[in-house]
Design a protein around this motif. Structure first.
Motif, PDB file in Angstrom:
ATOM      1  N   THR A 279      -9.346  17.412   6.447  1.00  0.00           N
ATOM      2  CA  THR A 279      -8.388  17.360   4.692  1.00  0.00           C
ATOM      3  C   THR A 279      -8.034  16.079   4.451  1.00  0.00           C
ATOM      4  OG1 THR A 279      -6.773  19.164   5.273  1.00  0.00           O
ATOM      5  CG2 THR A 279      -6.351  18.144   2.779  1.00  0.00           C
ATOM      6  N   TRP A 280      -7.928  15.136   5.309  1.00  0.00           N
ATOM      7  CA  TRP A 280      -8.175  13.951   4.320  1.00  0.00           C
ATOM      8  C   TRP A 280      -9.035  13.118   3.772  1.00  0.00           C
ATOM      9  CZ3 TRP A 280     -10.036   9.621   6.511  1.00  0.00           C
ATOM     10  CH2 TRP A 280     -10.679   9.395   8.083  1.00  0.00           C
ATOM     11  N   GLU A 281     -10.137  14.008   4.800  1.00  0.00           N
ATOM     12  CA  GLU A 281     -11.558  12.840   4.268  1.00  0.00           C
ATOM     13  C   GLU A 281     -12.029  14.075   3.578  1.00  0.00           C
ATOM     14  OE1 GLU A 281     -14.007  12.646   8.563  1.00  0.00           O
ATOM     15  OE2 GLU A 281     -12.962  14.160   8.577  1.00  0.00           O
ATOM     16  N   HIS A 282     -11.379  15.100   2.353  1.00  0.00           N
ATOM     17  CA  HIS A 282     -11.749  15.789   1.644  1.00  0.00           C
ATOM     18  C   HIS A 282     -10.982  14.902   0.024  1.00  0.00           C
ATOM     19  CE1 HIS A 282     -13.030  19.531   3.492  1.00  0.00           C
ATOM     20  NE2 HIS A 282     -14.591  18.500   3.779  1.00  0.00           N
TER      21      HIS A 282
ATOM     22  N   ASP B 133      10.068  -0.421   0.247  1.00  0.00           N
ATOM     23  CA  ASP B 133      10.409  -1.664  -0.522  1.00  0.00           C
ATOM     24  C   ASP B 133       9.049  -1.564  -1.562  1.00  0.00           C
ATOM     25  OD1 ASP B 133       9.729  -4.242  -1.354  1.00  0.00           O
ATOM     26  OD2 ASP B 133       8.545  -4.890  -0.202  1.00  0.00           O
ATOM     27  N   ILE B 134      10.673  -1.950  -2.881  1.00  0.00           N
ATOM     28  CA  ILE B 134      10.148  -1.560  -4.337  1.00  0.00           C
ATOM     29  C   ILE B 134       8.132  -2.419  -4.620  1.00  0.00           C
ATOM     30  CG2 ILE B 134      12.106  -0.510  -4.852  1.00  0.00           C
ATOM     31  CD1 ILE B 134      12.033  -2.814  -7.228  1.00  0.00           C
ATOM     32  N   TRP B 135       8.646  -2.975  -4.055  1.00  0.00           N
ATOM     33  CA  TRP B 135       7.759  -4.215  -5.057  1.00  0.00           C
ATOM     34  C   TRP B 135       6.184  -3.770  -4.052  1.00  0.00           C
ATOM     35  CZ3 TRP B 135       7.704  -5.125  -8.927  1.00  0.00           C
ATOM     36  CH2 TRP B 135       8.140  -5.439 -10.155  1.00  0.00           C
ATOM     37  N   ASP B 136       6.228  -3.053  -2.561  1.00  0.00           N
ATOM     38  CA  ASP B 136       5.249  -2.840  -2.302  1.00  0.00           C
ATOM     39  C   ASP B 136       4.486  -1.604  -3.241  1.00  0.00           C
ATOM     40  OD1 ASP B 136       2.928  -1.593  -0.670  1.00  0.00           O
ATOM     41  OD2 ASP B 136       4.016  -1.701   1.669  1.00  0.00           O
ATOM     42  N   ILE B 137       4.061  -1.701  -4.330  1.00  0.00           N
ATOM     43  CA  ILE B 137       3.618  -1.162  -4.697  1.00  0.00           C
ATOM     44  C   ILE B 137       2.904   0.400  -4.351  1.00  0.00           C
ATOM     45  CG2 ILE B 137       2.666  -0.148  -7.138  1.00  0.00           C
ATOM     46  CD1 ILE B 137       4.855  -2.040  -7.432  1.00  0.00           C
ATOM     47  N   LYS B 138       1.506   0.351  -3.426  1.00  0.00           N
ATOM     48  CA  LYS B 138       1.154   0.759  -2.974  1.00  0.00           C
ATOM     49  C   LYS B 138       1.132   2.135  -2.277  1.00  0.00           C
ATOM     50  CE  LYS B 138      -3.199   1.762  -0.472  1.00  0.00           C
ATOM     51  NZ  LYS B 138      -4.655   1.016   0.175  1.00  0.00           N
ATOM     52  N   TYR B 139       2.437   1.382  -1.882  1.00  0.00           N
ATOM     53  CA  TYR B 139       3.342   2.793  -0.009  1.00  0.00           C
ATOM     54  C   TYR B 139       4.707   2.864   0.110  1.00  0.00           C
ATOM     55  CZ  TYR B 139      -1.273   0.991   2.607  1.00  0.00           C
ATOM     56  OH  TYR B 139      -2.398   1.470   2.416  1.00  0.00           O
ATOM     57  N   ALA B 140       4.912   2.127  -1.533  1.00  0.00           N
ATOM     58  CA  ALA B 140       6.685   2.805  -2.022  1.00  0.00           C
ATOM     59  C   ALA B 140       6.715   3.731  -1.824  1.00  0.00           C
ATOM     60  CB  ALA B 140       6.835   1.502  -3.142  1.00  0.00           C
TER      61      ALA B 140
ATOM     62  N   ALA C 294       0.787  16.386   2.967  1.00  0.00           N
ATOM     63  CA  ALA C 294       2.701  16.229   2.882  1.00  0.00           C
ATOM     64  C   ALA C 294       2.984  15.502   4.272  1.00  0.00           C
ATOM     65  CB  ALA C 294       3.846  17.155   3.169  1.00  0.00           C
ATOM     66  N   GLU C 295       1.851  15.624   5.434  1.00  0.00           N
ATOM     67  CA  GLU C 295       2.055  15.129   7.014  1.00  0.00           C
ATOM     68  C   GLU C 295       1.922  13.897   7.148  1.00  0.00           C
ATOM     69  OE1 GLU C 295       0.189  17.477   9.316  1.00  0.00           O
ATOM     70  OE2 GLU C 295       1.951  19.226   9.612  1.00  0.00           O
ATOM     71  N   MET C 296       0.587  13.590   5.595  1.00  0.00           N
ATOM     72  CA  MET C 296       0.102  12.551   5.846  1.00  0.00           C
ATOM     73  C   MET C 296       0.538  11.201   5.011  1.00  0.00           C
ATOM     74  SD  MET C 296      -4.357  11.602   3.871  1.00  0.00           S
ATOM     75  CE  MET C 296      -4.352   9.957   4.574  1.00  0.00           C
ATOM     76  N   ARG C 297       1.037  11.445   4.573  1.00  0.00           N
ATOM     77  CA  ARG C 297       2.159  11.259   3.706  1.00  0.00           C
ATOM     78  C   ARG C 297       3.651  10.727   4.116  1.00  0.00           C
ATOM     79  NH1 ARG C 297       3.499   7.347   2.333  1.00  0.00           N
ATOM     80  NH2 ARG C 297       4.588   6.517  -0.168  1.00  0.00           N
ATOM     81  N   GLN C 298       3.867  12.074   5.251  1.00  0.00           N
ATOM     82  CA  GLN C 298       4.827  10.530   6.334  1.00  0.00           C
ATOM     83  C   GLN C 298       4.402  10.366   7.027  1.00  0.00           C
ATOM     84  OE1 GLN C 298       7.978  11.694   6.261  1.00  0.00           O
ATOM     85  NE2 GLN C 298       8.312  10.198   8.098  1.00  0.00           N
ATOM     86  N   ALA C 299       3.217  10.194   7.832  1.00  0.00           N
ATOM     87  CA  ALA C 299       2.425   9.659   9.027  1.00  0.00           C
ATOM     88  C   ALA C 299       2.466   7.831   8.282  1.00  0.00           C
ATOM     89  CB  ALA C 299       1.401  10.203   9.020  1.00  0.00           C
TER      90      ALA C 299
END
Length: 497
Positions: A311-314, A369-376, A355-360
């Motif tokens: 799924t992550w590849e799609h 870290d709110i200033w890690d804009i991408k991964y926060a 959801a699993e990928m986001r958790q990983a």
């Protein structure tokens, strides 16, 4: 002197006076060892001080200019230009104070300042056609492959510097900058594709009916690039199955031919010359990732995406865009990508995978870290995953939802009724803010952004691009918006609420 400096607005006149004294008396500055340059600089110092006093943070501007002067390799023309243009001094002071990366580029290549005095600098951003013409003019009399690569690097660096300076000066928006960075990278990729292929064919010949296409993934694919984006690329090829050997003096067979060609292309991007690296290239999004071949045949690519891809590849494929290919092969590759994306999918399975990928990712990168804009938590990745999820689960019935651009996907989803107006507004507002901040942070900060150690110039620029009165107001707004985005993610992807 101290009284004069104080009246100009310097808060630490003694420090400024000492620094100026170093400029005038010390022999530590390489660029000033040429007597004519030194004399021109000494004549310019009074105007320079007045110009630096106009900076938002005058004392910091002096420190930044001193650091820049120490790194400057040669400076005759640059000093001459600065001495004739007070506005240019203020602009350079902003660059030096807020964006050390650009300052280092200017110190190594003072000729970059020429672009700042070009009448076109504050005009409309060049479109792809104009960039193509400029690139062709830059390369037209290159005498060797090595010189060609050097000139490409100079073109790329000059473009990055000029776009970056316009971001800092507030004369382009973040979306305009994203598009401009992508247009530059795309033009360079197309040029290199042709150059490397011609060089390769001269050595190894061609395979009957051969075709190659470069697919841009990630930020280049979505035309959302920043100053520090690398290039996520996939190379797809095809040829006559019945005649797999090339016809050159050093013949290669089928897959080996295209693997070698891809290696040569990557090397053209990444080899460090006297002018540095052009772009870092990431090929991990190719089928089978690091374990797979560097290049994929079109039918193998299609089969893998249809039967084996995760799924992550799609999700990644939703941002795939062909940036260099013949018209016929481009259409064939685009059709293969579209066929994968419009395949019917089970909503629950996709939601669980996302959801699993986001958790990983949260476990690997952190999300506090709110200033890690991408991964926060509630940051850019949440928005991108929502957009990718909506495409994968709805494209079979509503192919009009598809777009490589995240914000366009949100617009499409709202128009088609699969994203509520309320949620769409939260996500669009967040995406705009995060893009604004990311452009500045990627331009100005090489490591993670830490407000407690950030310079005043940078914090003011961040507040300005966000239309906030000060940095503390911006920080509160970022926290609030990230909280809202995370709530939307939970409701849409995790099925809460």
């Amino acid at each position: 002197l101290l009284e004069h400096l104080g009246k100009l607005g310097f808060r630490k006149p003694a420090m400024v006076a000492q620094t100026v004294q170093h400029w005038m008396l010390d022999d530590d500055y390489r660029a000033l060892r040429v007597e004519s340059t030194r004399q021109a600089f000494l004549d310019f110092v009074p105007l320079l001080i007045v110009g630096l006093a106009d900076a938002e943070e005058p004392d910091s501007a002096v420190i930044a200019f001193d650091r820049f002067l120490q790194a400057l390799q040669r400076g005759g023309r640059l000093i001459s230009l600065l001495s004739q243009n007070r506005d240019l001094v203020a602009l350079v002071a902003l660059v030096l104070g807020a964006a050390p990366r650009l300052a280092d580029m200017l110190a190594r290549q003072p000729q970059l300042v020429d672009g700042l005095i070009d009448p076109r600098f504050f005009g409309a951003m060049p479109d792809r056609r104009e960039l193509s013409l400029r690139l062709a003019a830059t390369l037209e009399d290159a005498n060797s492959y090595e010189e060609f690569l050097d000139r490409l690097r100079l073109f790329g660096q000059e473009s990055l510097f000029l776009i970056g300076t316009r971001i800092l000066s507030g004369t382009v928006t973040a979306p305009q900058a994203s598009t401009a960075f992508a247009d530059v990278a795309e033009g360079i990729a197309q040029t290199l594709h042709g150059l490397v292929l011609d060089q390769f064919v001269a050595q190894h010949g061609r395979i009957k009916d051969q075709e190659t296409a470069i697919i841009a993934m990630g930020r280049l694919g979505s035309r959302e690039m920043t100053a520090s984006s690398d290039l996520d690329l996939i190379l797809i090829y095809d040829f006559d199955h019945d005649a797999p050997d090339s016809d050159g003096p050093r013949s290669l067979h089928g897959a080996q031919y295209f693997a070698r060609l891809t290696q040569r292309l990557i090397s053209a991007f990444t080899t460090r010359t006297n002018y540095g690296v052009l772009y870092d290239v990431d090929m991990r999004l190719r089928p089978s990732g690091r374990s797979g071949p560097l290049a994929s045949r079109i039918d193998s690519f299609s089969d893998y995406q249809q039967t084996e891809a995760w799924t992550w590849e799609h999700m990644a494929l939703t941002r795939a865009r062909v940036i260099s290919a013949s018209p016929a092969f481009r259409a064939k590759v685009e059709a293969a990508i579209r066929d994968v994306l419009i395949r019917p999918r089970e909503h629950g399975i996709i939601a669980n995978d996302v959801a699993e990928m986001r958790q990983a990712i949260a476990e690997e990168k952190g999300e506090d870290d709110i200033w890690d804009i991408k991964y926060a938590a509630g940051g850019t990745v949440d928005i991108e995953f929502i957009a990718q999820y909506l495409q994968l689960v709805h494209a079979a019935e509503m192919p009009a939802i598809l777009s490589v651009n995240t914000q366009q996907v949100l617009e499409n989803a709202a128009r088609l009724g699969v994203l509520s107006i309320e949620h769409a507004e939260v996500l669009r507002r967040a995406a705009r803010l995060f893009n604004d901040l990311t452009q500045i942070l990627r331009l100005c900060v090489s490591e993670g952004f830490k407000p407690e150690s950030a310079g005043a110039d940078l914090m003011r620029v961040l507040a300005r691009v966000s239309n906030e009165p000060d940095f503390s107001s911006l920080e509160a707004r970022v926290r609030e918006i990230q909280s809202d985005v995370r709530e939307v993610f939970k409701q849409i992807v995790e099925g809460e609420g």
